[in-house]
Motif scaffolding. Structure first.
Motif, PDB file in Angstrom:
ATOM      1  N   GLU A 109       0.821  -1.207   0.000  1.00  9.84           N
ATOM      2  CA  GLU A 109       0.000   0.000   0.000  1.00  9.84           C
ATOM      3  C   GLU A 109       0.861   1.267   0.000  1.00  9.84           C
ATOM      4  O   GLU A 109       0.647   2.194   0.788  1.00  9.84           O
ATOM      5  N   GLY A 110       1.866   1.288  -0.870  1.00  9.28           N
ATOM      6  CA  GLY A 110       2.709   2.464  -1.017  1.00  9.28           C
ATOM      7  C   GLY A 110       3.846   2.570  -0.029  1.00  9.28           C
ATOM      8  O   GLY A 110       4.697   3.455  -0.152  1.00  9.28           O
ATOM      9  N   ASN A 167       8.699  -1.132  10.970  1.00  6.66           N
ATOM     10  CA  ASN A 167       7.958  -0.785   9.762  1.00  6.66           C
ATOM     11  C   ASN A 167       8.033  -1.918   8.742  1.00  6.66           C
ATOM     12  O   ASN A 167       7.042  -2.228   8.065  1.00  6.66           O
ATOM     13  N   GLN A 168       9.200  -2.542   8.621  1.00  3.15           N
ATOM     14  CA  GLN A 168       9.351  -3.673   7.710  1.00  3.15           C
ATOM     15  C   GLN A 168       8.463  -4.839   8.133  1.00  3.15           C
ATOM     16  O   GLN A 168       7.879  -5.513   7.283  1.00  3.15           O
ATOM     17  N   LYS A 169       8.343  -5.055   9.420  1.00  5.24           N
ATOM     18  CA  LYS A 169       7.443  -6.113   9.907  1.00  5.24           C
ATOM     19  C   LYS A 169       6.000  -5.808   9.534  1.00  5.24           C
ATOM     20  O   LYS A 169       5.243  -6.710   9.147  1.00  5.24           O
ATOM     21  N   ARG A 170       5.604  -4.521   9.636  1.00  6.50           N
ATOM     22  CA  ARG A 170       4.240  -4.139   9.254  1.00  6.50           C
ATOM     23  C   ARG A 170       4.001  -4.384   7.768  1.00  6.50           C
ATOM     24  O   ARG A 170       2.932  -4.867   7.366  1.00  6.50           O
ATOM     25  N   ILE A 171       5.001  -4.040   6.949  1.00  4.51           N
ATOM     26  CA  ILE A 171       4.869  -4.263   5.509  1.00  4.51           C
ATOM     27  C   ILE A 171       4.721  -5.753   5.216  1.00  4.51           C
ATOM     28  O   ILE A 171       3.850  -6.179   4.445  1.00  4.51           O
ATOM     29  N   LEU A 172       5.569  -6.576   5.835  1.00  2.00           N
ATOM     30  CA  LEU A 172       5.503  -8.022   5.615  1.00  2.00           C
ATOM     31  C   LEU A 172       4.174  -8.593   6.093  1.00  2.00           C
ATOM     32  O   LEU A 172       3.595  -9.467   5.443  1.00  2.00           O
ATOM     33  N   PHE A 173       3.683  -8.087   7.218  1.00  2.00           N
ATOM     34  CA  PHE A 173       2.383  -8.549   7.710  1.00  2.00           C
ATOM     35  C   PHE A 173       1.294  -8.240   6.696  1.00  2.00           C
ATOM     36  O   PHE A 173       0.428  -9.090   6.410  1.00  2.00           O
ATOM     37  N   GLY A 174       1.334  -7.022   6.126  1.00  2.00           N
ATOM     38  CA  GLY A 174       0.338  -6.658   5.122  1.00  2.00           C
ATOM     39  C   GLY A 174       0.453  -7.508   3.873  1.00  2.00           C
ATOM     40  O   GLY A 174      -0.561  -7.948   3.311  1.00  2.00           O
TER      41      GLY A 174
END
Length: 263
Positions: A109-110, A167-174
């Motif tokens: 998501e960007g 932040n990288q963990k959030r991206i991977l979760f998404g």
């Protein structure tokens, strides 16, 4: 040993590009100097000679400044690459059931980033962020920036890498949620060259002695074989390269989960 795969390293390519530019700048400077020497034998001390020598001297000073600037930037990248390679070599010593992928570009998501090392195994996923700063690293987990001290003196500030890793963990979760993958995600920041770290966070390490033991603290099988296969394929790894080691691990440790691993 772990199965290790490498994505394209943008910093390595940038380092090679910088070294190439620095060499070209150096060669131009040498050419100007040679031209000035030759000019000294042709009509010396004329007005045109004076102008040419002045312009040549200015050009050489500029070329020297440009060369030093490019080499300084290249040295910073080289230091980071060296730290990353030491971490990658250490992670490669993990057991066979681990898959390590380096320099993984991720986006959701960007929101974009690049994971220095992404570890996948029957125990879940592990994000490893590498910072090759030396000396003492000081701060707190909530600070926007940390401080670096070398030889007891303040050196510089840096962006809090814990925020980057999270932040990288959030991206991977998404990304995993979008792909309907269910796998736990852990993470840590490692300073392979630091002498000490005082940031009040358990997921920050310095040195490499405890890196693999830290990763292996999560060694509880949480991912079914079929799901792990889907995760590995989703992050661009040829399943045929790792399936033998994964099959051997599950067969030995939890054979009841093997159904469907070849799917």
């Amino acid at each position: 040993m772990a199965n290790v795969f490498h994505y394209k390293n943008v910093n390595k390519e940038k380092y090679i590009e910088l070294i190439g530019k620095a060499k070209r700048v150096r060669n131009v400077g040498i050419g100007i100097l040679v031209g000035m020497i030759l000019l000294s034998f042709i009509n010396p001390y004329s007005l045109m000679w004076c102008y040419s020598i002045f312009i040549g001297a200015v050009a050489i000073v500029f070329m020297n400044y440009k060369y030093c600037s490019l080499m300084t930037e290249a040295d910073v990248l080289a230091s980071g690459l060296s730290g990353e390679n030491r971490v990658f070599n250490t992670l490669s010593q993990l057991p066979d059931e681990y898959v390590v992928v380096t320099n993984v570009p991720i986006s959701y998501e960007g929101n974009r980033s690049e994971v220095d090392a992404l570890v996948m195994s029957p125990y879940g996923m592990f994000v490893v962020e590498v910072k090759n700063h030396k000396g003492l690293i000081e701060g707190s987990s909530s600070d926007k920036s940390w401080k670096q001290y070398k030889n007891g003196r303040f050196e510089r500030t840096m962006r809090n890498p814990l925020l980057q890793m999270r932040n990288q963990k959030r991206i991977l979760f998404g990304m995993n949620k979008k792909r309907k993958l269910s796998v736990p995600i852990n993470g840590l920041v490692v300073f392979p060259s630091a002498s000490d770290v005082s940031v009040g966070a358990d997921d920050v390490l310095y040195g490499l002695d405890d890196l693999n033991s830290f990763v292996m603290e999560k060694n509880q099988v949480r991912v079914k074989p079929m799901e792990l296969c889907r995760v590995i394929k989703a992050y661009g790894i040829d399943l045929n390269m790792v399936i033998y080691d994964l099959f051997a691990f599950y067969k030995k440790n939890c054979p009841e989960l093997l159904e469907g691993i070849g799917g």
